[in-house]
Design an enzyme around this catalytic site. Structure first.
Site, PDB file in Angstrom:
ATOM      1  N   HIS A 187      23.120 -48.941 -15.835  1.00  0.00           N
ATOM      2  CA  HIS A 187      23.574 -47.581 -15.516  1.00  0.00           C
ATOM      3  C   HIS A 187      24.007 -46.752 -16.732  1.00  0.00           C
ATOM      4  O   HIS A 187      24.092 -45.538 -16.638  1.00  0.00           O
ATOM      5  CB  HIS A 187      24.739 -47.623 -14.511  1.00  0.00           C
ATOM      6  CG  HIS A 187      24.340 -48.160 -13.185  1.00  0.00           C
ATOM      7  ND1 HIS A 187      24.892 -49.326 -12.680  1.00  0.00           N
ATOM      8  CD2 HIS A 187      23.455 -47.731 -12.269  1.00  0.00           C
ATOM      9  CE1 HIS A 187      24.354 -49.570 -11.496  1.00  0.00           C
ATOM     10  NE2 HIS A 187      23.476 -48.625 -11.225  1.00  0.00           N
TER      11      HIS A 187
ATOM     12  N   GLY B 155      28.889 -46.516 -14.191  1.00  0.00           N
ATOM     13  CA  GLY B 155      28.603 -47.495 -13.149  1.00  0.00           C
ATOM     14  C   GLY B 155      28.879 -48.933 -13.534  1.00  0.00           C
ATOM     15  O   GLY B 155      28.054 -49.807 -13.287  1.00  0.00           O
TER      16      GLY B 155
ATOM     17  N   ASP C  23      35.644 -46.826 -13.644  1.00  0.00           N
ATOM     18  CA  ASP C  23      34.869 -48.056 -13.474  1.00  0.00           C
ATOM     19  C   ASP C  23      34.479 -48.695 -14.805  1.00  0.00           C
ATOM     20  O   ASP C  23      34.092 -49.861 -14.841  1.00  0.00           O
ATOM     21  CB  ASP C  23      33.629 -47.807 -12.612  1.00  0.00           C
ATOM     22  CG  ASP C  23      32.724 -46.710 -13.160  1.00  0.00           C
ATOM     23  OD1 ASP C  23      33.199 -45.896 -13.961  1.00  0.00           O
ATOM     24  OD2 ASP C  23      31.548 -46.673 -12.761  1.00  0.00           O
TER      25      ASP C  23
END
Length: 168
Positions: free
Chosen positions: A148, A156, A106
């Site tokens: 995050h 994140g 991610d």
């Protein structure tokens, strides 16, 4: 534009335009809109937000300021020096090092990664400063709020924790 103002809670109904612009500022960055396209998590997101803000009249009911990018040293108010170095060199890092710093999945890597992170963080710092100085009651920076990331690890979809940095 009045609908946007009421939704944002910036002005009571019936107040004039001059009063509105003293209460709210929209931070934007055409540079961020361009460079953030290279991240899969963003794609055209920043461009969509810009066009939405224009079409709703948001830019007419508040002041608009261009984002000033943070300096790499400012990232180090929360992030480790080794992590900031990893962000700077991310495209050249070996896979093992990328994994160590959370720069995979991610939080994928692109050539303009550090520039994106500095713009995201700079806008958040700028918004916090404008609020702290009492210049505005509301400061909006749609590129920020990436909370995050940890001190030495991206996580994140967040490469830097600009929320913490802006508070510090």
């Amino acid at each position: 534009s009045r609908v946007f103002s009421r939704i944002a809670g910036m002005i009571p109904a019936g107040e004039d335009t001059a009063a509105r612009t003293r209460k709210a500022v929209l931070l934007r960055s055409h540079q961020y809109e361009t460079v953030s396209r290279s991240l899969p998590r963003n794609g055209e997101r920043a461009g969509y937000v810009e066009r939405l803000l224009e079409s709703t009249g948001a830019t007419e009911v508040m002041d608009v300021e261009e984002v000033v990018a943070a300096r790499p040293e400012e990232l180090q108010t929360f992030h480790s020096r080794s992590f900031v170095t990893a962000l700077r060199n991310a495209p050249k890092l070996k896979e093992e090092e990328r994994l160590r710093f959370g720069l995979s999945d991610d939080c994928s890597v692109c050539e303009s990664l550090l520039e994106i992170v500095l713009l995201e963080t700079g806008g958040s710092i700028q918004a916090a400063n404008l609020l702290a100085q009492g210049e505005y009651q509301v400061a909006i920076w749609w590129g920020g709020g990436r909370h995050h990331a940890k001190g030495s690890v991206a996580s994140g979809y967040c490469y830097a924790n600009d929320a913490v940095i802006a508070i510090l």
